[in-house]
Design an enzyme around this catalytic site. Structure first.
Site, PDB file in Angstrom:
ATOM      1  N   ASN A   9       0.871  -1.186   0.000  1.00 42.84           N
ATOM      2  CA  ASN A   9       0.000   0.000   0.000  1.00 42.84           C
ATOM      3  C   ASN A   9       0.905   1.232   0.000  1.00 42.84           C
ATOM      4  OD1 ASN A   9      -1.769   2.050   0.531  1.00 42.84           O
ATOM      5  ND2 ASN A   9      -2.372   1.325   2.568  1.00 42.84           N
ATOM      6  N   LYS A  11       0.161   4.261  -0.157  1.00 44.80           N
ATOM      7  CA  LYS A  11      -0.449   5.443   0.478  1.00 44.80           C
ATOM      8  C   LYS A  11      -0.217   6.680  -0.408  1.00 44.80           C
ATOM      9  CE  LYS A  11      -0.190   3.088   4.854  1.00 44.80           C
ATOM     10  NZ  LYS A  11      -0.050   3.118   6.298  1.00 44.80           N
ATOM     11  N   HIS A  96      -9.428   0.968   4.879  1.00 52.48           N
ATOM     12  CA  HIS A  96      -8.165   1.125   5.605  1.00 52.48           C
ATOM     13  C   HIS A  96      -8.401   2.002   6.828  1.00 52.48           C
ATOM     14  CE1 HIS A  96      -4.077   2.278   6.562  1.00 52.48           C
ATOM     15  NE2 HIS A  96      -3.704   1.198   5.913  1.00 52.48           N
ATOM     16  N   GLU A  98      -6.843   4.395   7.944  1.00 57.49           N
ATOM     17  CA  GLU A  98      -6.681   5.829   7.670  1.00 57.49           C
ATOM     18  C   GLU A  98      -7.931   6.396   6.995  1.00 57.49           C
ATOM     19  OE1 GLU A  98      -2.945   5.325   5.652  1.00 57.49           O
ATOM     20  OE2 GLU A  98      -2.038   4.757   7.566  1.00 57.49           O
ATOM     21  N   GLU A 168      -5.250  -5.242  10.446  1.00 57.17           N
ATOM     22  CA  GLU A 168      -4.234  -4.219  10.681  1.00 57.17           C
ATOM     23  C   GLU A 168      -4.520  -3.520  12.006  1.00 57.17           C
ATOM     24  OE1 GLU A 168      -2.255  -2.844   6.700  1.00 57.17           O
ATOM     25  OE2 GLU A 168      -3.922  -1.532   7.183  1.00 57.17           O
ATOM     26  N   GLY A 174       2.561   2.105  10.928  1.00 48.74           N
ATOM     27  CA  GLY A 174       3.491   3.223  10.808  1.00 48.74           C
ATOM     28  C   GLY A 174       4.184   3.585  12.115  1.00 48.74           C
ATOM     29  N   SER A 214       3.586  -2.342  10.328  1.00 50.46           N
ATOM     30  CA  SER A 214       5.029  -2.409  10.558  1.00 50.46           C
ATOM     31  C   SER A 214       5.655  -3.729  10.122  1.00 50.46           C
ATOM     32  CB  SER A 214       5.359  -2.102  12.026  1.00 50.46           C
ATOM     33  OG  SER A 214       4.964  -0.769  12.348  1.00 50.46           O
TER      34      SER A 214
HETATM   35  P1  13P Z   1       3.129   0.282   7.783  1.00 52.04           P
HETATM   36  O1  13P Z   1       3.670  -0.992   7.150  1.00 52.04           O
HETATM   37  O2  13P Z   1       3.850   1.498   7.366  1.00 52.04           O
HETATM   38  O3  13P Z   1       2.996   0.115   9.260  1.00 52.04           O
HETATM   39  O4  13P Z   1       1.638   0.448   7.208  1.00 52.04           O
HETATM   40  C1  13P Z   1       0.766  -0.619   7.232  1.00 52.04           C
HETATM   41  C2  13P Z   1      -0.435  -0.272   6.462  1.00 52.04           C
HETATM   42  O5  13P Z   1      -1.203   0.594   6.828  1.00 52.04           O
HETATM   43  C3  13P Z   1      -0.665  -0.988   5.194  1.00 52.04           C
HETATM   44  O6  13P Z   1      -1.937  -0.757   4.700  1.00 52.04           O
END
Ligand code: 13P
Length: 254
Positions: A9, A11, A96, A98, A168, A174, A214
């Site tokens: 992803n 982002k 997601h 976010e 997740e 993150g 992560s």
């Molecule tokens: P990170 O791998 O940066 O923690 O992000 C995970 C994520 O949100 C994947 O959709």
């Protein structure tokens, strides 16, 4: 045996020039992927057309990060399933954390998007996961179960076989704080158990459940070694071809 599905992803990173550079690297590294590993990249909308062209004929599949629940119309700023398919997308990440946190997406909205994706032939990667407060409050199982039931509401058994669920935990995204393999496995087993209850054991045995939060080249193998972890949804570590490849090569060793 279930496939191992590793999705990146991106982002809100990578313009067109960066997209080309990253994809050349990913494509080269994924060329030797065995058939039980599926590698997916999910760039921003603006890079999808270029990515679709660059990835044609390669082992790497294309996905998007979001999609409208509508077919078309006066919905400024939205992107439809048809637009995604015209770029070569086969997958779409939905719900997601976010999107839930910053754009107010609810289970009900994500459910509409998932149904639209399935009806159009796109394969949804539907995200669920608890916050730190919820984990510390001891309600992880309850929160995740409510999300899973909400996002899957009314999805038929035959459609369910095409759904990927991504667990997740919000506190692991993150932050560098990865869930331990045991913590992740516990929730994955709960999700699979719930799908068995809602649908059937045979559907639960078939569906892919990814872990995200992560994931890095040095922790991917032990996560993917867990019986109910069938893949990874990778954020930060997918932005460089070498680190993303380090993860999907861990998948290859499962
Ligand atoms: P990170 O791998 O940066 O923690 O992000 C995970 C994520 O949100 C994947 O959709």
């Amino acid at each position: 045996m279930r496939k191992t599905v590793i999705a990146g992803n991106w982002k809100m990173y990578k313009d067109l020039k960066d997209t080309e550079e990253l994809l050349q690297g990913v494509k080269a590294q994924a060329a030797s992927a065995p058939s039980f590993v599926t590698v997916i990249v999910c760039p921003p909308f603006t890079s999808l057309q270029l990515a679709g062209t660059l990835l044609r004929g390669s082992a790497v599949k294309l996905g998007a990060q979001n999609m409208s629940e509508h077919d078309e119309g006066a919905f400024t700023g939205e992107i439809s399933w048809k637009m995604l398919k015209s770029t070569g997308c086969e997958y779409v990440i939905l719900g997601h954390s976010e999107r839930r946190q910053y754009y107010g997406e609810t289970d009900a909205k994500i459910n509409l998007k998932a149904k639209k994706a399935l009806a159009s032939g796109l394969l949804p990667i539907i995200c669920v996961g608890e916050t730190l407060k919820e984990r510390e409050g001891g309600i992880t199982e309850q929160v995740v179960a409510t999300q899973v039931k909400g996002v899957l509401d009314g999805i038929s058994a035959s459609d369910m076989e095409r759904v990927i669920v991504a667990y997740e935990p919000v506190w692991a995204i993150g932050t560098g704080k990865v869930a331990t393999p045991a913590q992740a496995q516990e929730v994955h087993a709960q999700i699979r158990g719930l799908v068995a209850k809602l649908y059937s054991q045979s559907i639960a045995d078939k569906i892919v459940i990814q872990y995200g939060g992560s994931v890095k080249p040095d922790n991917a193998a032990e996560l993917l070694a867990q019986p109910d972890i069938d893949g990874a949804l990778v954020g930060g570590a997918c932005l460089k071809a070498d680190s993303f490849a380090g993860i999907f090569k861990s998948g290859m060793q499962k």
